[in-house]
Scaffold this active site. Structure first.
Site, short mmCIF file in Angstrom:
data_model
loop_
_atom_site.label_atom_id
_atom_site.label_comp_id
_atom_site.label_asym_id
_atom_site.label_seq_id
_atom_site.Cartn_x
_atom_site.Cartn_y
_atom_site.Cartn_z
N ASN A 72 0.80 -1.23 0.00
CA ASN A 72 0.00 0.00 0.00
C ASN A 72 0.83 1.27 0.00
O ASN A 72 0.33 2.34 -0.32
CB ASN A 72 -0.96 0.01 1.20
N GLN B 193 -5.09 -3.96 -1.92
CA GLN B 193 -4.65 -2.99 -2.94
C GLN B 193 -4.56 -3.62 -4.34
O GLN B 193 -4.13 -2.95 -5.29
CB GLN B 193 -3.30 -2.36 -2.55
N SER C 80 -11.43 -5.25 1.07
CA SER C 80 -12.10 -4.12 1.70
C SER C 80 -12.95 -3.38 0.68
O SER C 80 -12.48 -3.09 -0.44
CB SER C 80 -11.03 -3.16 2.26
N HIS D 3 -14.24 -0.23 0.85
CA HIS D 3 -14.04 1.21 0.62
C HIS D 3 -12.85 1.51 -0.29
O HIS D 3 -12.64 2.65 -0.69
CB HIS D 3 -13.99 1.99 1.94
N THR E 82 -25.58 -9.36 13.05
CA THR E 82 -26.53 -9.06 11.97
C THR E 82 -25.82 -8.37 10.82
O THR E 82 -25.07 -7.42 11.02
CB THR E 82 -27.69 -8.17 12.52
N CYS F 67 -2.12 5.10 7.06
CA CYS F 67 -2.07 4.41 8.35
C CYS F 67 -0.83 4.78 9.15
O CYS F 67 -0.81 4.61 10.35
CB CYS F 67 -2.12 2.91 8.15
N1 PLP Z 1 -4.57 -3.99 3.93
C1 PLP Z 1 -4.09 -3.04 3.11
C2 PLP Z 1 -2.98 -3.40 2.16
C3 PLP Z 1 -4.58 -1.74 3.16
O1 PLP Z 1 -4.08 -0.81 2.34
C4 PLP Z 1 -5.61 -1.44 4.09
C5 PLP Z 1 -6.12 -0.05 4.23
O2 PLP Z 1 -5.40 0.90 4.05
C6 PLP Z 1 -6.09 -2.47 4.91
C7 PLP Z 1 -5.56 -3.72 4.81
C8 PLP Z 1 -7.18 -2.22 5.93
O3 PLP Z 1 -8.42 -2.08 5.31
P1 PLP Z 1 -9.71 -1.59 6.15
O4 PLP Z 1 -9.66 -0.12 6.15
O5 PLP Z 1 -10.88 -2.15 5.37
O6 PLP Z 1 -9.60 -2.19 7.49
#
Ligand code: PLP
Length: 375
Positions: free
Chosen positions: A147, A177, A197, A199, A235, A321
């Site tokens: 990422n 990613q 994920s 989003h 749920t 992050c």
């Molecule tokens: N794994 C990777 C490579 C990511 O880039 C991210 C989010 O930045 C995640 C996991 C975590 O995803 P989520 O926001 O759905 O917990």
């Protein structure tokens, strides 16, 4: 506004917004036996089918979770729960997202042994993972695409070779990613578990999925009403699940077209950045075109980021992050300290244009001049 932070999150597409709002109004519980419940259950089933089809998996192999962080935690702690009494070793890459890195640290505190494979000059070799695997290893977890830099790891080779050495080892891949950017298929990848994920693929926050190969049993971590075939009680969030399915349906047919389109933008950005003074492109050339990390030596990331923000251009410093903390991932990839402090991550989508890239570069040039003047 120019949004160039798509690895952090993406704009929900019209289809996912529509699907979501429909099930905000139709609020039935999928477990209810009446008509409203059946309608909600059908929406969940349809979204599960969309994700399963995209991965060429079976619908019974897809479990909805609250996010990829939960999927990663479930895969890792689930595998540890399954094997932990007999085996103690997990092999992973040194550049995983915190949602893999931190659960592994937690397992270390409980007495597990974690082997972290480092890249060599920025490159990961499958044989390093295979050599690290022994009779005590029960899990290999390795991300598809990093990422922070967009580096694509040789997951298929790693998983195949590891399974060849020891069939019992579970393989897990965080494909967050790479999902809907690469044509990832479960059989080709050789993964027992995959985390996704919503989003990051133009749907909403608060929903994720975990693929688990039907031949593998992973013990549950969450107990309750028995939803998700008893694996993950709670749920179901029908609106978010419906949004996830709608976004996947929209993106699945356009993976190669978008990849090409984004590749052209990434090339333009790389060339423009390379021409700036004191610049360094951190992302590898053969990485994902969706992520271009670069540094402008002598200019702190956060200062540049806020300069861009003044013009409503949104990028990230390293990864969202890490929030300003020095990135261990950049260090592992061998990015020198003087560049690591001035790293910006641009993450693209097919909605971005050539003009977006040129505006970014022009804003960076102005910021360089302005900051030099004020020094
Ligand atoms: N794994 C990777 C490579 C990511 O880039 C991210 C989010 O930045 C995640 C996991 C975590 O995803 P989520 O926001 O759905 O917990």
């Amino acid at each position: 506004m120019i949004y160039l932070d798509n690895a952090a999150t993406t704009e929900p597409c019209a289809e996912s917004v529509k699907a979501c709002s429909e099930y905000f109004r139709e609020f039935g519980n999928p477990s209810s036996l009446h008509e409203m419940g059946v309608s909600a259950a059908n929406a969940v089933a349809a979204a599960r089918k969309s994700i399963a089809t995209a991965l060429k998996a079976d619908v019974n192999e897809i479990y909805f979770t609250s996010c990829a962080t939960e999927s990663n935690n479930t895969a890792i702690f689930g595998a540890a729960k399954k094997f932990g009494k007999r085996k103690k070793t997990i092999v992973t890459s040194a550049v995983e997202h915190p949602s893999v890195k931190e659960p592994l640290k937690e397992l270390e505190k409980q007495g597990f042994n974690v082997v972290r494979i480092m890249p060599k000059d920025g490159v990961f070799y499958a044989e390093d993972f295979v050599n690290a695997v022994d009779d005590d290893t029960f899990l290999v977890t390795c991300m598809y695409c990093n990422n922070e830099l967009g580096t694509v790891l040789p997951v298929e080779q790693i998983f195949k070779a590891v399974k060849h050495k020891n069939k019992q080892i579970l393989t897990h891949c965080d494909i967050v990613q790479g999902f809907m950017k690469y044509p990832i298929k479960v059989k080709t990848l050789g993964a027992d578990m995959l985390s996704m994920s919503a989003h990051k693929v133009n749907a909403f926050k608060g929903i994720g999925a975990l693929y688990i190969n039907s031949s593998v049993h992973i013990p549950s971590l969450i107990f309750g009403g028995g939803q998700e075939r008893g694996f993950r009680s709670g749920t179901e969030s029908v609106p978010l699940i419906a949004s996830f399915g709608a976004a996947v349906d929209k993106l699945a047919p356009t993976i190669s077209r978008r990849f090409e389109q984004v590749g052209i933008l990434a090339d333009l950005l790389r060339n423009e950045i390379a021409a700036l003074p004191d610049s360094r492109i951190n992302s590898p050339e053969n990485g994902s075109p969706y992520i271009v990390s670069f540094s402008l030596k002598g200019y702190r990331s956060e200062i540049l980021l806020h300069k861009l923000e003044e013009r409503e251009i949104y990028v990230s410093s390293g990864s969202a992050c890490s929030k300003g903390k020095k990135s261990s991932v950049l260090t592992a990839f061998g990015i020198p300290d003087e560049y690591a402090d001035s790293t910006l991550r641009v993450s693209l989508s097919a909605e971005n244009t050539r003009e977006d890239i040129l505006s970014l570069v022009s804003a960076l040039k102005d910021a360089q001049k302005e900051l030099l003047k004020s020094n």
